[in-house]
Enzyme design. Sequence first.
Site, mmCIF file in Angstrom:
data_model
loop_
_atom_site.group_PDB
_atom_site.id
_atom_site.type_symbol
_atom_site.label_atom_id
_atom_site.label_comp_id
_atom_site.label_asym_id
_atom_site.label_seq_id
_atom_site.Cartn_x
_atom_site.Cartn_y
_atom_site.Cartn_z
ATOM 1 N N TYR A 181 7.947 41.603 -24.667
ATOM 2 C CA TYR A 181 7.679 40.484 -23.758
ATOM 3 C C TYR A 181 9.006 39.872 -23.302
ATOM 4 O O TYR A 181 10.081 40.342 -23.666
ATOM 5 C CB TYR A 181 6.773 39.460 -24.438
ATOM 6 C CG TYR A 181 5.339 39.933 -24.566
ATOM 7 C CD1 TYR A 181 4.518 40.023 -23.446
ATOM 8 C CD2 TYR A 181 4.809 40.314 -25.795
ATOM 9 C CE1 TYR A 181 3.204 40.469 -23.546
ATOM 10 C CE2 TYR A 181 3.501 40.762 -25.910
ATOM 11 C CZ TYR A 181 2.702 40.835 -24.783
ATOM 12 O OH TYR A 181 1.418 41.283 -24.879
ATOM 13 N N ARG A 229 6.785 35.591 -33.596
ATOM 14 C CA ARG A 229 6.220 36.950 -33.571
ATOM 15 C C ARG A 229 7.380 37.907 -33.338
ATOM 16 O O ARG A 229 8.110 37.759 -32.362
ATOM 17 C CB ARG A 229 5.188 37.043 -32.454
ATOM 18 C CG ARG A 229 4.376 38.321 -32.466
ATOM 19 C CD ARG A 229 3.267 38.253 -33.493
ATOM 20 N NE ARG A 229 2.233 39.237 -33.223
ATOM 21 C CZ ARG A 229 1.674 39.987 -34.154
ATOM 22 N NH1 ARG A 229 2.059 39.899 -35.406
ATOM 23 N NH2 ARG A 229 0.703 40.828 -33.839
ATOM 24 N N GLY A 340 -6.356 40.382 -37.324
ATOM 25 C CA GLY A 340 -6.673 40.151 -35.920
ATOM 26 C C GLY A 340 -8.079 40.616 -35.620
ATOM 27 O O GLY A 340 -9.058 39.875 -35.754
ATOM 28 N N CYS A 364 -14.179 46.495 -38.567
ATOM 29 C CA CYS A 364 -13.607 46.731 -37.249
ATOM 30 C C CYS A 364 -13.413 48.230 -37.082
ATOM 31 O O CYS A 364 -12.982 48.915 -38.015
ATOM 32 C CB CYS A 364 -12.267 46.004 -37.131
ATOM 33 S SG CYS A 364 -11.241 46.535 -35.746
ATOM 34 N N CYS A 367 -11.482 50.274 -32.095
ATOM 35 C CA CYS A 367 -11.845 50.971 -30.853
ATOM 36 C C CYS A 367 -11.267 50.288 -29.621
ATOM 37 O O CYS A 367 -11.135 50.909 -28.564
ATOM 38 C CB CYS A 367 -13.360 51.055 -30.724
ATOM 39 S SG CYS A 367 -14.179 49.442 -30.533
ATOM 40 N N CYS A 383 -15.913 41.492 -28.859
ATOM 41 C CA CYS A 383 -15.815 42.488 -29.929
ATOM 42 C C CYS A 383 -16.973 43.462 -29.814
ATOM 43 O O CYS A 383 -18.118 43.053 -29.589
ATOM 44 C CB CYS A 383 -15.837 41.813 -31.298
ATOM 45 S SG CYS A 383 -15.829 42.994 -32.687
ATOM 46 N N ALA A 414 -28.330 50.821 -32.565
ATOM 47 C CA ALA A 414 -29.214 49.951 -31.789
ATOM 48 C C ALA A 414 -30.408 49.508 -32.629
ATOM 49 O O ALA A 414 -30.745 48.321 -32.666
ATOM 50 C CB ALA A 414 -29.680 50.671 -30.524
ATOM 51 N N GLU A 433 -36.811 56.057 -39.629
ATOM 52 C CA GLU A 433 -35.709 56.950 -39.294
ATOM 53 C C GLU A 433 -36.075 58.375 -39.688
ATOM 54 O O GLU A 433 -36.515 58.620 -40.817
ATOM 55 C CB GLU A 433 -34.434 56.506 -40.021
ATOM 56 C CG GLU A 433 -33.290 57.490 -40.029
ATOM 57 C CD GLU A 433 -32.846 57.931 -38.639
ATOM 58 O OE1 GLU A 433 -32.512 59.122 -38.480
ATOM 59 O OE2 GLU A 433 -32.839 57.095 -37.720
ATOM 60 N N LYS A 451 -11.684 58.417 -38.056
ATOM 61 C CA LYS A 451 -12.874 57.670 -37.637
ATOM 62 C C LYS A 451 -13.666 57.163 -38.840
ATOM 63 O O LYS A 451 -14.870 56.940 -38.768
ATOM 64 C CB LYS A 451 -13.768 58.563 -36.754
ATOM 65 C CG LYS A 451 -13.133 59.017 -35.450
ATOM 66 C CD LYS A 451 -12.935 57.887 -34.459
ATOM 67 C CE LYS A 451 -14.220 57.363 -33.893
ATOM 68 N NZ LYS A 451 -14.876 58.299 -32.990
#
Length: 664
Positions: A181, A229, A340, A364, A367, A383, A414, A433, A451
Amino acid sequence: MSFKYQKLFEPMQIGNVTIKNRFAMAPMGPIGLGDSDGGFNQRGIDYYVERAKGGTGLIITGVCFVNNEVEPHEMPSTPSPTVNPVHFTRTAREMTERIHAYDGKVFIQLSAGFGRVSPPINPDVQPVSASPIMNRWADIPCRSLTKEEIRHIVKKFGEGAATAKNAGFDGVQIHAVHEGYLLDQFAISFFNNRTDEYGGSLENRLRFAREVVDEIKKTCGQDFVVTLRYSPKSFIKDWRVGGLPGEVFEEKGRDLPEGIETAKLLVKYGYDSLDVDVGCYDAWFWNHPPMYQKKGLYIPYAKAIKEAVSVPVICAGRMDNPDLALSALDDSACDIIGLGRPLLADADYVNKLRSNQTELIRPCLSCHEGCLGRMVHYGWLNCAVNPSCARERITALQPALKAKKVMIIGGGVAGCEAARVLRLRGHLPEIYEQSNRLGGNLIPGGMPDFKEDDHALAAWYENTLKDLQVPVYYNSPITPEMVTAANPDTVIIATGSTPKNISLGDDAKVFNAEDVLLGIKDPGEQVVVLGGGLVGCELALWLKNNGKDVSLVEAEDSLLKLNAPLCFANTDMLLSLISYNKINVYTESKAVRTTAQGVMLATPRGEQELKADAIVLAVGYCPKNSLYNALKFEVADIHLLGDARRVSNIMYAIWDAFEVASNI
């Protein structure tokens, strides 16, 4: 009572500020959380307060600009204490007082600006930098800041910090000698070719950052906490090209030896704490690590800085594993754990850990779909796995007026999310299921080691639904007759999707990606993957990592083209890994037929035969909606969710399920 993670809950001091535990909310850009007058909007207030309510000891806001003249920002952009100080104080005070009620502390992150890394949205505004270098995203030259402009920005830091102090903030974090930055563009010689007192030697290049902390301490008092930072290594191979983990290259930006020396000087200048990461916009997948980066990737760099300075060090970077976080403290690599994206995924992370409910912490996925991806493309922070993130008030669940019996067919994300929300509202959902586990496409998708959090999300749903006492019936394929016989009040069809298949002649060695990922089919040693979307690219990388000779074939003119918009950090690293690992790539090419040796391709250069033990299809999915079509006129209240409605990604499967289940 002994508690394994007790050390993570010991108080910590930064300057004169006592933090109740060792967790800080890492700063993430508050785009969409400010109003047109530079204050925090209600969503922003609720968003930060929710993380304090969830137990986080220190909240660090995302970037808030102090200067809107030298580098103009269209409002509403982010909160700014210098646009309208009275209004900023009014909105921020509500937030800080509510955070303090939970014994949390809050620092505001104040920014000098973006400089060369600003997206060139407005053609009438020339980007600025330390020197006349090119913009990160386009071939547009930046202009050098004048010394008068530097002094103006420094003065605004003092004014902004004073306003923030009055608004109840416990300290500030300066944005940033990090990530390339504007302040970092002065500090790094690769970007700074000035010949005045702001260029040349390291101390000259750090003069801007020194003047900022001097101004704030002069304005707010020497005991007002000012943190920074900071990135001690840039990972720049060249302009707009980043170095990969383990790759040998010549560092063009700040390398670690200079990074350590810089840290010592910054502490000498008066910074009370360093919040450490590594990377730069030219190597964005370091500052914003996707799932292809290992967990705890900043720990070695934080430790190097910790050993060199006397002030507290904060370390973030995929630190969601509490055992990893604890080991970082035990090894004296850092003093505070920055979270974060894990706090976007679960605002109650810290309280759940303190209550020894780690199995109920929503993971988390790294992704970037809901957070950075949506910020870049839609100007909004959210998110993927937590639909309530930055929408806490408008998504607050309302109790059901009458408990309904809800039959959910399909235990993918879902179906699981719908069941979770329905049960929290007081309904009586049941999941049917057809396989022996929950998760749907998370199961094959989570097979590559990078993953792993896909499987963690499936496990979280299993644990959460068990905790909520939602009945789940495994190995239970459902027919239309079974649904009508059960006579539920509401039916949700979330039966997912099936992989697309194409015939190439002799299909004995043609497999779909799912079967290969699950180990149902052995692809042999030479593998051709058809389809250069996200599934195909990740499959090719996983196979290569397992020692296979892999070729990747895509009909479009580039990989990942049909998956847009993906976050740049993810796509850039994935494409770099494919190149670095020497995976053969054929674009604008299609498989024509199988051959005795492998497969024949139609390429721009004519037909070409590739040797292959297996041809693996990663060409997409088809909605599996036959059950819905059979029932849509038989059941009064019926809903189609997830891939069964529209093949998409994890985020939209979860979000759509949350929306529908919130209103049944």
